[in-house]
Design an enzyme around this catalytic site. Structure first.
Site, PDB file in Angstrom:
ATOM      1  N   GLY A   7       0.687  -1.309  -0.109  1.00 36.92           N
ATOM      2  CA  GLY A   7       0.116   0.082   0.091  1.00 36.92           C
ATOM      3  C   GLY A   7       0.806   1.065   0.170  1.00 36.92           C
ATOM      4  O   GLY A   7       0.556   2.194   0.641  1.00 36.92           O
ATOM      5  N   GLN A  11      -2.152   7.146   1.340  1.00 39.48           N
ATOM      6  CA  GLN A  11      -1.951   8.432   2.172  1.00 39.48           C
ATOM      7  C   GLN A  11      -0.614   8.193   3.219  1.00 39.48           C
ATOM      8  O   GLN A  11       0.175   9.276   3.530  1.00 39.48           O
ATOM      9  CB  GLN A  11      -3.136   8.687   2.962  1.00 39.48           C
ATOM     10  CG  GLN A  11      -2.873  10.184   3.527  1.00 39.48           C
ATOM     11  CD  GLN A  11      -4.145  10.457   4.690  1.00 39.48           C
ATOM     12  OE1 GLN A  11      -4.877   9.617   5.058  1.00 39.48           O
ATOM     13  NE2 GLN A  11      -4.263  11.601   5.226  1.00 39.48           N
ATOM     14  N   TYR A 138     -15.733  -1.339   8.238  1.00 40.06           N
ATOM     15  CA  TYR A 138     -14.230  -1.084   8.338  1.00 40.06           C
ATOM     16  C   TYR A 138     -13.790  -1.331   9.883  1.00 40.06           C
ATOM     17  O   TYR A 138     -12.859  -2.034   9.983  1.00 40.06           O
ATOM     18  CB  TYR A 138     -13.964   0.457   7.981  1.00 40.06           C
ATOM     19  CG  TYR A 138     -12.616   0.903   8.087  1.00 40.06           C
ATOM     20  CD1 TYR A 138     -11.376   0.537   7.442  1.00 40.06           C
ATOM     21  CD2 TYR A 138     -12.409   1.696   9.319  1.00 40.06           C
ATOM     22  CE1 TYR A 138     -10.266   0.782   7.556  1.00 40.06           C
ATOM     23  CE2 TYR A 138     -11.094   2.380   9.441  1.00 40.06           C
ATOM     24  CZ  TYR A 138     -10.223   1.943   8.368  1.00 40.06           C
ATOM     25  OH  TYR A 138      -8.830   2.369   8.644  1.00 40.06           O
ATOM     26  N   ILE A 168      -6.255  10.913   9.941  1.00 40.64           N
ATOM     27  CA  ILE A 168      -4.768  11.356   9.490  1.00 40.64           C
ATOM     28  C   ILE A 168      -4.845  12.571   8.639  1.00 40.64           C
ATOM     29  O   ILE A 168      -5.438  12.655   7.615  1.00 40.64           O
ATOM     30  CB  ILE A 168      -3.974  10.282   8.875  1.00 40.64           C
ATOM     31  CG1 ILE A 168      -3.854   8.908   9.839  1.00 40.64           C
ATOM     32  CG2 ILE A 168      -2.332  10.976   8.549  1.00 40.64           C
ATOM     33  CD1 ILE A 168      -3.182   9.232  11.116  1.00 40.64           C
TER      34      ILE A 168
HETATM   35  N1  SER Z   1      -9.422   7.884   9.044  1.00 42.49           N
HETATM   36  C1  SER Z   1     -10.211   6.580   8.847  1.00 42.49           C
HETATM   37  C2  SER Z   1     -11.695   6.976   8.084  1.00 42.49           C
HETATM   38  O1  SER Z   1     -12.056   7.857   8.134  1.00 42.49           O
HETATM   39  C3  SER Z   1     -10.346   5.960  10.240  1.00 42.49           C
HETATM   40  O2  SER Z   1      -9.415   5.033  10.547  1.00 42.49           O
HETATM   41  O3  SER Z   1     -11.954   5.773   7.698  1.00 42.49           O
END
Ligand code: SER
Length: 318
Positions: A7, A11, A138, A168
């Protein structure tokens, strides 16, 4: 003995690669992704890591020491393709855990997320150990992954390491498919002098972190002596928490005419279930984690980074 990033175009993968290359030397870092960005890139392998044979072939060809698995389908995108997201997020991790058990590498870094928490988790200063009832695909995949990481450590002694990243914030590459990505988008709109329509409610507080801190945490955890690592599922990790309205105000200090309106969508329903702030005292104690970027430092770093590289015409009132 190489560092291997899966990956590497994403980002976090992009910036992790730059740092590992600087630290260990270009030849020591092997990068992989499902798309190739640069035909001339000699230290890159085109790889679908869900294909266990293709993945194994990389380990048979190169002597790999540490693996960083940075490929995932993020929260908002995963809700559009639940089965595919489950498959991608779980199968690569499983493939790697098995290769690790066979001794084909030494250490595995795999990030978890604040998405492992859910509607019944305490929202303020969310503890390391608490109720975890994620209700996104997720989040479910990250929580399952955490349990598998710890399982392979306990049963097979595999050296696995993980942090629960908050949202992030970075400017070198665009994030894709996350719930927290509104915060990155806001900067791009501000610099283009365009009004931004935010899909998260103005007062929804979420834990966030500037990319340099995220990379620093990753490297520090991987450097730490194994004996000091007491959490083999995933460490809580925190830097700052803010609401969209607070970010808007922080940006407006430098872009005074910046306008935001708020039209929350399904991503607000995801954000609502995530913590406001995180207690990361275990990481701070076990491997001396400390963040460097507060909200204002992050805003300045984002605005200057984007202005220099993408929006040279933009004017900032510093
Ligand atoms: N930044 C991620 C998301 O919004 C969370 O791990 O999916």
């Amino acid at each position: 003995m190489k560092k291997f990033i899966i990956g590497s175009n994403g980002q976090i993968g992009t910036e992790l690669r730059l740092l590992l290359e600087k630290r260990f030397g270009y030849e020591q870092v092997l990068a992989a992704d499902i798309v190739r960005n640069d035909e001339a890139d000699k230290r890159f392998v085109l790889l679908d890591a869900t294909d266990s044979d293709a993945l194994r072939a990389v380990f048979e060809r190169y002597r790999i020491d540490d693996v960083y698995l940075m490929a995932a389908i993020l929260s908002a995108r995963a809700e559009q393709m639940p089965r595919k997201a489950w498959h991608v997020n779980m199968s690569i991790l499983h493939n790697l855990l098995e290769l690790g058990r066979e001794g084909l590498f030494h250490k595995l870094f795999w990030p978890s997320s604040i998405a492992v928490f859910g509607p019944h988790t305490p929202k303020e200063n969310t503890p390391q150990f608490t109720v975890m009832d994620p209700d996104t695909v997720y989040g479910i995949s990250k929580l399952a992954g955490e349990r598998w990481m710890e399982y392979y450590y306990e049963k097979y002694g595999l050296d696995v390491r993980s942090v629960r990243y908050p949202g992030i914030i970075s400017w070198k590459t665009r994030p894709g498919g996350g719930t927290t990505d509104y915060a990155v988008e806001m900067f791009h709109y501000a610099l283009r002098r365009e009004p931004y329509t935010c899909y998260i409610a103005p007062d929804e507080r979420l834990p966030m972190m500037y990319i340099d801190d995220a990379i620093d945490a990753t490297v520090r955890l991987m450097d730490a002596p194994a004996a000091g690592i007491n959490i083999r599922s995933s460490y809580n990790l925190a830097a700052v928490s803010f609401t969209p309205r607070e970010l808007e105000a922080a940006i407006r200090r430098y872009v005074p005419d910046f306008q935001v309106d708020y039209v929350p969508d399904f991503r607000q329903d995801i954000a609502r279930t995530w913590p406001d702030s995180i207690d990361d005292s275990t990481a701070r104690r076990d491997w001396q984690w400390e963040h460097r970027y507060d909200l204002d430092a992050m805003v300045r770093a984002m605005l200057t980074g984007l202005q220099k590289n993408l929006y040279p015409e933009a004017e900032l009132s510093f």
